[in-house]
Design a protein around this motif. Structure first.
Motif, short mmCIF file in Angstrom:
data_model
loop_
_atom_site.label_atom_id
_atom_site.label_comp_id
_atom_site.label_asym_id
_atom_site.label_seq_id
_atom_site.Cartn_x
_atom_site.Cartn_y
_atom_site.Cartn_z
N SER A 278 0.83 -1.20 0.00
CA SER A 278 0.00 0.00 0.00
C SER A 278 0.86 1.26 0.00
CB SER A 278 -0.91 0.00 1.23
OG SER A 278 -1.53 1.25 1.40
N ILE A 279 0.40 2.29 -0.70
CA ILE A 279 1.10 3.58 -0.71
C ILE A 279 1.22 4.12 0.71
CG2 ILE A 279 0.96 5.97 -1.50
CD1 ILE A 279 1.71 4.06 -3.69
N GLU A 280 0.23 3.83 1.55
CA GLU A 280 0.24 4.34 2.92
C GLU A 280 1.32 3.68 3.77
OE1 GLU A 280 -2.61 3.45 1.33
OE2 GLU A 280 -3.16 5.55 0.93
N ASP A 281 1.77 2.50 3.37
CA ASP A 281 2.79 1.79 4.15
C ASP A 281 4.17 2.29 3.74
OD1 ASP A 281 4.18 0.10 5.77
OD2 ASP A 281 3.19 -1.74 5.08
N ALA A 282 4.45 3.53 4.09
CA ALA A 282 5.68 4.18 3.64
C ALA A 282 6.94 3.51 4.18
CB ALA A 282 5.66 5.66 4.04
N GLU A 283 6.87 3.03 5.41
CA GLU A 283 8.06 2.43 6.03
C GLU A 283 8.49 1.17 5.26
OE1 GLU A 283 11.19 2.62 8.50
OE2 GLU A 283 9.51 4.03 8.56
N LEU A 284 7.51 0.30 4.94
CA LEU A 284 7.83 -0.92 4.20
C LEU A 284 8.30 -0.60 2.78
CD1 LEU A 284 7.98 -3.95 3.92
CD2 LEU A 284 5.50 -3.99 3.45
N ARG A 285 7.62 0.33 2.14
CA ARG A 285 8.02 0.70 0.78
C ARG A 285 9.46 1.25 0.78
NH1 ARG A 285 4.27 0.64 -3.05
NH2 ARG A 285 5.48 2.04 -4.38
N TYR A 286 9.77 2.04 1.78
CA TYR A 286 11.14 2.57 1.88
C TYR A 286 12.15 1.43 2.00
CZ TYR A 286 15.41 4.00 4.13
OH TYR A 286 16.73 4.15 4.45
N ALA A 287 11.87 0.46 2.90
CA ALA A 287 12.80 -0.65 3.11
C ALA A 287 13.01 -1.46 1.83
CB ALA A 287 12.29 -1.55 4.23
N LEU A 288 11.93 -1.71 1.10
CA LEU A 288 12.03 -2.49 -0.13
C LEU A 288 12.83 -1.74 -1.21
CD1 LEU A 288 8.36 -3.81 -0.27
CD2 LEU A 288 10.41 -5.21 0.10
N ILE A 289 12.55 -0.45 -1.36
CA ILE A 289 13.25 0.34 -2.37
C ILE A 289 14.74 0.46 -2.01
CG2 ILE A 289 13.44 2.65 -3.40
CD1 ILE A 289 10.36 2.84 -3.06
N HIS A 290 15.02 0.66 -0.73
CA HIS A 290 16.42 0.75 -0.28
C HIS A 290 17.17 -0.54 -0.60
CE1 HIS A 290 19.84 1.72 2.31
NE2 HIS A 290 19.76 0.47 2.74
N GLN A 291 16.55 -1.69 -0.27
CA GLN A 291 17.20 -2.98 -0.55
C GLN A 291 17.36 -3.21 -2.05
OE1 GLN A 291 18.63 -5.15 1.53
NE2 GLN A 291 18.21 -3.70 3.19
N LEU A 292 16.37 -2.80 -2.82
CA LEU A 292 16.45 -2.94 -4.26
C LEU A 292 17.63 -2.12 -4.81
CD1 LEU A 292 15.19 -4.11 -6.81
CD2 LEU A 292 13.61 -2.15 -6.85
N GLY A 293 17.82 -0.92 -4.25
CA GLY A 293 18.96 -0.10 -4.65
C GLY A 293 20.28 -0.79 -4.35
N SER B 61 17.27 10.34 5.69
CA SER B 61 18.09 9.12 5.73
C SER B 61 19.53 9.43 5.33
CB SER B 61 17.51 8.06 4.79
OG SER B 61 18.42 6.98 4.66
N ASP B 62 20.43 9.42 6.32
CA ASP B 62 21.85 9.65 6.03
C ASP B 62 22.41 8.56 5.14
OD1 ASP B 62 22.01 11.99 7.46
OD2 ASP B 62 22.68 11.03 9.31
N ALA B 63 21.98 7.30 5.37
CA ALA B 63 22.51 6.18 4.59
C ALA B 63 22.21 6.34 3.11
CB ALA B 63 21.92 4.87 5.11
N ASP B 64 20.96 6.64 2.77
CA ASP B 64 20.60 6.79 1.37
C ASP B 64 21.25 8.01 0.74
OD1 ASP B 64 18.40 4.66 0.70
OD2 ASP B 64 17.91 5.39 2.69
N ARG B 65 21.38 9.09 1.52
CA ARG B 65 22.02 10.29 0.99
C ARG B 65 23.48 9.99 0.62
NH1 ARG B 65 22.32 13.06 5.21
NH2 ARG B 65 24.58 13.04 5.48
N LYS B 66 24.18 9.29 1.51
CA LYS B 66 25.58 8.99 1.24
C LYS B 66 25.71 8.04 0.05
CE LYS B 66 27.18 9.74 5.97
NZ LYS B 66 27.71 9.12 7.20
N LEU B 67 24.84 7.02 0.00
CA LEU B 67 24.88 6.08 -1.11
C LEU B 67 24.63 6.79 -2.44
CD1 LEU B 67 22.90 3.15 0.54
CD2 LEU B 67 25.28 3.05 -0.21
N LEU B 68 23.66 7.68 -2.45
CA LEU B 68 23.34 8.40 -3.67
C LEU B 68 24.51 9.28 -4.10
CD1 LEU B 68 21.44 9.27 -5.89
CD2 LEU B 68 20.35 10.86 -4.31
N CYS B 69 25.11 9.98 -3.15
CA CYS B 69 26.25 10.85 -3.49
C CYS B 69 27.42 10.04 -4.03
CB CYS B 69 26.67 11.65 -2.26
SG CYS B 69 25.71 13.14 -2.03
#
Length: 498
Positions: A95-110, A137-145
């Motif tokens: 669900s779009i409302e389940d932002a925490e789970l969607r974040y975890a999945l997208i992060h792992q996919l990255g 998210s410091d982790a995602d910011r650093k990974l992206l940079c």
């Protein structure tokens, strides 16, 4: 070949027979899930186990445990394509409302794209989406940079990190990352300004290399500064871009009127006595450094030097005086306590405050006083047939000293503001005027730490920026392209070929 236990084969045949006659999808899914565990645990066939989990999810998409097992199995099989498909399928069912789970999945996919496939563009896309869901998210910011640097997009890496930095200029990690990125881009002056902020203002322990860099390009004494600003730099680089032009225009007209009104009640000799002695006529070991600082500062800023007058009753080192020409009162005792850098900061700041756009900030330093002045100006501009309804002192001062052409100009400004429905936010104007003057001071001080220490000596009035607001704004300015351009213009920036 795997040697299978006949009992296991018999058990599996029994399970398949049971499954074929079970019409309940959820119950059938549970049995397939169990069979998958048996196949993986007892037989060691990860591929077959994964296929069974796929059938499980086809029957019961709500089985999150089946997805978790699939993630692990595809990782074990190093089947990255299937793993990516599994993540995307799981996202489609989230669900779009389940932002925490969607974040975890997208992060792992990255991470899969980055670490398993080396697909930087798709990994960048994932970490961008992850940051949309979790901006802090410091982790995602650093990974992206890191990935932006790898693909050679340093401009985007800097722009992205600046956007993160802008949300909280007092945060240490984004500033560290900007420092590194500036070095990679060979923007050495930006990097120097970043490490200057990190070292003292943000209390970060610098490396030996950073300390050497900081000291190697210490602020230049004003008498050695080779360049000067062009007149247009005042509007484009010193004045804060959000300074309300309507309020500025009103104050530019009425402040000189108020000054004339106040001076008009006393004789010239009395005015001279009240201003105090000129520093230029009392040159001593104490006064010469002050005179030299203001003369050098004026030349660098491309502005006229003020008249400096001794005043023994000040509670701060400097104050703007009410006089016919731009004048600054100086407390010799207070100025003795200042370093050369602090004197440079104050010289820049007070020369800026004496300019027509900011003079009201010096003459009416508190927000209530400014509001009273704006109110009187609006009443003067909107009164009919010269009838002044208020008996306020400021109304009287404007009425007695305003010239016809000034009154007409004031009416035009106020009329335009009323026609546009402008809301005159005087409190915000006062803060941004203070910050504008501080920008000039920082440029001449050459270091935010020096400017910060000097600013402690300043008096504070109702409506002033808090110390945190002032510091936040000045840090933003200190690592901006605008500030770097100013430093380059006067010849104090760290050159790109250093």
């Amino acid at each position: 070949m795997l040697a299978l236990d006949p009992q296991h084969i018999h058990a599996h045949d029994h399970t398949f027979h049971t499954l074929s006659h079970d019409n309940d999808p959820k119950r059938k899914a549970q049995k397939l899930f169990t069979l998958s565990e048996v196949v993986h645990g007892k037989i060691g066939d990860a591929r077959w186990a994964a296929d069974l989990l796929g059938e499980t999810l086809a029957l019961d998409p709500s089985r999150l445990d089946a997805f978790e097992r699939l993630f692990a199995l595809y990782t074990e099989l190093q089947d990255w394509g299937s793993l990516i498909h599994c993540y995307r399928e799981r996202l489609d069912r989230t669900s779009i409302e389940d932002a925490e789970l969607r974040y975890a999945l997208i992060h792992q996919l990255g991470l899969v794209y980055r670490d398993r496939l080396g697909d930087a563009p798709r990994a960048i896309e994932c970490f961008r989406k992850a940051l949309e869901l979790k901006p802090d998210s410091d982790a995602d910011r650093k990974l992206l940079c890191e990935l932006l640097v790898i693909v050679g997009d340093l401009d985007e890496a800097v722009d992205f990190t600046r956007r993160v930095f802008d949300r909280n200029p007092l945060a240490v990690e984004p500033m560290k990352e900007l420092y590194t990125l500036f070095l990679r881009k060979r923007q050495f002056d930006h990097a120097w300004c970043a490490v200057d902020v990190l070292g003292d203002t943000l209390s970060v322990k610098l490396t030996t290399e950073q300390e050497r860099f900081l000291i190697g390009y210490s602020p230049m004494p004003l008498e050695l500064v080779p360049g000067r600003l062009m007149p247009e730099a005042w509007d484009s680089h010193i004045l804060h871009p959000d300074l309300d032009p309507t309020i500025t225009a009103i104050l530019r007209i009425v402040v000189p009127v108020i000054i004339r009104a106040k001076l008009g009640t006393s004789r010239r000799r009395a005015r001279e006595e009240q201003l105090g002695g000129r520093l230029a006529e009392e040159q001593t070991d104490s006064t010469y450094p002050i005179l030299r600082t203001f003369l050098d500062a004026s030349e660098i800023l491309g502005l006229s030097p003020p008249d400096l007058r001794v005043h023994t009753g000040l509670t701060a080192p400097f104050a703007v005086a009410i006089a016919e020409k731009p004048t600054v009162h100086v407390s010799i005792d207070h100025v003795r306590e200042l370093s050369a850098g602090s004197r440079a900061f104050f010289a820049g700041k007070y020369i800026a405050l004496l300019q027509p756009e900011l003079m009201a900030r010096a003459m009416f330093p508190s927000v209530p006083l400014l509001k009273s002045l704006i109110g009187a100006a609006v009443r003067a501009a909107t009164s009919n047939s010269g009838i002044w309804l208020s008996g306020d002192e400021l109304d009287g001062a404007i009425r007695s000293a305003i010239l016809p052409e000034e009154l007409e100009a004031l009416r035009q400004v106020v009329k335009a503001a009323l026609a546009m429905g402008s809301l005159l936010d005087v409190a915000r104007w006062a803060k941004l005027a203070e910050l504008s003057a501080s920008r000039a001071g920082l440029l001449l001080a050459g270091s935010l730490d020096v400017a910060r220490r000097a600013n402690v000596y300043e008096p504070h009035y109702l409506g002033d920026p808090t110390s945190v607001e002032w510091l936040t704004e000045m840090i933003s300015f200190a690592i901006s392209d605008t500030y770097a351009e100013l430093r380059a213009a006067i010849g104090v920036g760290v050159p790109a070929n250093s």
